[in-house]
Design a protein around this motif. Structure first.
Motif: not given
Ligand SMILES: Cc1cc2nc3c(=O)[nH]c(=O)nc-3n(C[C@H](O)[C@H](O)[C@H](O)COP(=O)(O)OP(=O)(O)OC[C@H]3O[C@@H](n4cnc5c(N)ncnc54)[C@H](O)[C@@H]3O)c2cc1C
Length: 384
Positions: A13, A16-17, A43, A50-51, A129, A165, A218, A280, A282, A300, A309, A315, A318
């Motif tokens: 993945g 951001p994390g 991507n 995001l703040d 994937s 996964k 927003q 969407r 949640i 992570i 959210p 974020v 993460a």
């Molecule tokens: C409507 C909404 C509003 C939000 N607002 C906020 C906010 O204001 N502030 C905040 O801090 N957070 C907010 N969030 C949450 C925030 O977006 C997530 O917590 C953050 O993006 C998590 O980062 P991540 O890297 O863990 O996962 P993700 O951002 O979900 O990234 C996961 C990555 O893994 C990839 N992936 C998935 N499955 C596979 C696979 N099988 N194989 C390979 N790659 C894969 C995806 O394509 C993606 O690039 C919001 C979420 C939503 C839904």
């Protein structure tokens, strides 16, 4: 024990994390490969504003040597917040001082692009994937991808979000529906095309809460307002309520009908929207999720502690996880000790945020939501 750079570290993945983790490891000379399911372009386009908090997201950017780049693009004046009920009565107004905020805003696409620029291009594999993981022995895993590729890794880090996964290797817990569904619409070029709405929304977020529903606006860095019309409803509601998602104008009219007794100023968030309309649901993981440590696998970000959210932490956590795990790997030659050290720290801070997020979700969609959220925020400001 294998020498540090003979070990294969796979990050599943490139959100951001995962990207933050790879860049911090790279800084300390630790090799890792990110496998991302989408193509580069896809991507880059995901997500809203995001703040980024000082103690977590900003700390991660400092560790990744990206803080100056972040400061150059972050919106320090994007933190205004206004809270209304459905009649348009205002309960709270916060005006951010120019450059005064410690939680500046950045769009998700801009953030990911900035982190990606710092990563050596050979450290990320697009269009990979993950379909499943086969454990071979204690610290060796076989990664199977949808495109037919098979790789091995000594440490598999699930940074693959809500429907990870990798997670099933560690726990039976699954992302569960929170009871909240959203319909996302966009209002384009607000300052020029809709100046009245621009001044109503100001430079950040607008929440209107009532009747177990919400309209959330927003402002994003591209000048659009992203709107989340939100409903406390059954999981099947988005499918069964008769929305024609492929006919946005008709779907928009239907969406408006759920807010017909809401003030005109709030209905405008739907009426002025153009283009696609996105349903969407949640989801969240159980609050305070932990697992028995397993050598060679960890999680992570959302994969580890998906939450609604409503704590604004997703974020940030993460990126904090990425920092804690990367620094632990750098510090400990033994990967298993490194991962356990990270997991213990992560459980403590993510559990707290998940509890807050759940409490806020209940409050925002409960009775007298606007007045109760205002009281909570006032109390928070008095304590700060
Ligand atoms: C409507 C909404 C509003 C939000 N607002 C906020 C906010 O204001 N502030 C905040 O801090 N957070 C907010 N969030 C949450 C925030 O977006 C997530 O917590 C953050 O993006 C998590 O980062 P991540 O890297 O863990 O996962 P993700 O951002 O979900 O990234 C996961 C990555 O893994 C990839 N992936 C998935 N499955 C596979 C696979 N099988 N194989 C390979 N790659 C894969 C995806 O394509 C993606 O690039 C919001 C979420 C939503 C839904």
């Amino acid at each position: 024990m294998q020498k540090a750079n003979e070990r294969k570290i796979a990050i599943i993945g490139g959100g951001p994390g995962g990207l933050t983790l790879a860049v911090i490891l790279q800084k300390y000379g630790v090799k890792a490969t990110v496998y991302e399911k989408s193509s580069f372009q896809a991507n880059n386009q995901q997500g809203g504003s995001l703040d980024i908090h000082s103690e977590s997201g900003q700390r991660a950017l400092q560790e990744a040597d990206l803080f100056e780049s972040f400061q150059a693009v972050a919106r320090y004046d994007g933190e205004d917040f206004r809270l209304f009920d459905k009649k348009g009565k205002m309960y709270l107004e916060e005006i951010a001082e120019d450059h005064g905020s410690d939680r500046p805003e950045i769009d998700r696409g801009v953030l990911c692009e900035m982190i990606l620029q710092a990563l050596h291009p050979t450290s990320i594999r697009w269009n990979h994937s993950l379909s499943h993981v086969v454990p071979l022995k204690d610290d060796l895993y076989e990664l199977h991808f949808e495109n037919g590729n098979v790789e091995t890794a000594n440490l598999v880090i699930g940074a693959d979000g809500a429907f990870s996964k990798v997670r099933p290797l560690l726990t039976k817990a699954k992302a569960e529906y929170t009871g909240l569904s959203m319909v996302e619409v966009h209002i384009k070029n607000v300052a020029i095309d809709h100046p009245e709405l621009a001044s109503f929304n100001r430079r950040g977020k607008m929440f209107a809460l009532a009747d177990h529903k919400a309209i959330i606006g927003q402002l994003n860095g591209d000048g659009d307002i992203r709107v989340y019309a939100s409903f406390q409803v059954e999981q099947e509601w988005l499918d069964q309520s008769g929305f024609l998602w492929d006919q946005p104008d008709i779907a928009k009219q239907k969406l408006l009908s759920y807010f017909e007794d809401w003030d005109e100023s709030l209905q405008n968030y739907i009426r002025l929207a153009e283009g696609k309309i996105l349903p969407r649901r949640i989801y969240m993981l159980p609050v305070g999720l932990t697992w028995a440590h397993r050598a060679g696998v960890t999680l992570i970000g959302d994969a580890a502690h998906l939450m609604s959210p409503f704590a604004g932490e997703g974020v940030n956590l993460a990126m904090l996880d990425a920092t804690e795990l990367a620094l632990s790997i750098v510090q400990h030659n033994d990967l298993s000790i490194a991962v356990q050290g990270y997991e213990q720290k992560m459980y403590a801070y993510s559990g707290e945020a998940a509890r807050e997020s759940y409490k806020n979700l209940q409050l925002c969609f409960g009775d007298q939501a606007a007045s109760r959220l205002a009281a909570l925020m006032n109390q928070y400001h008095q304590q700060a």
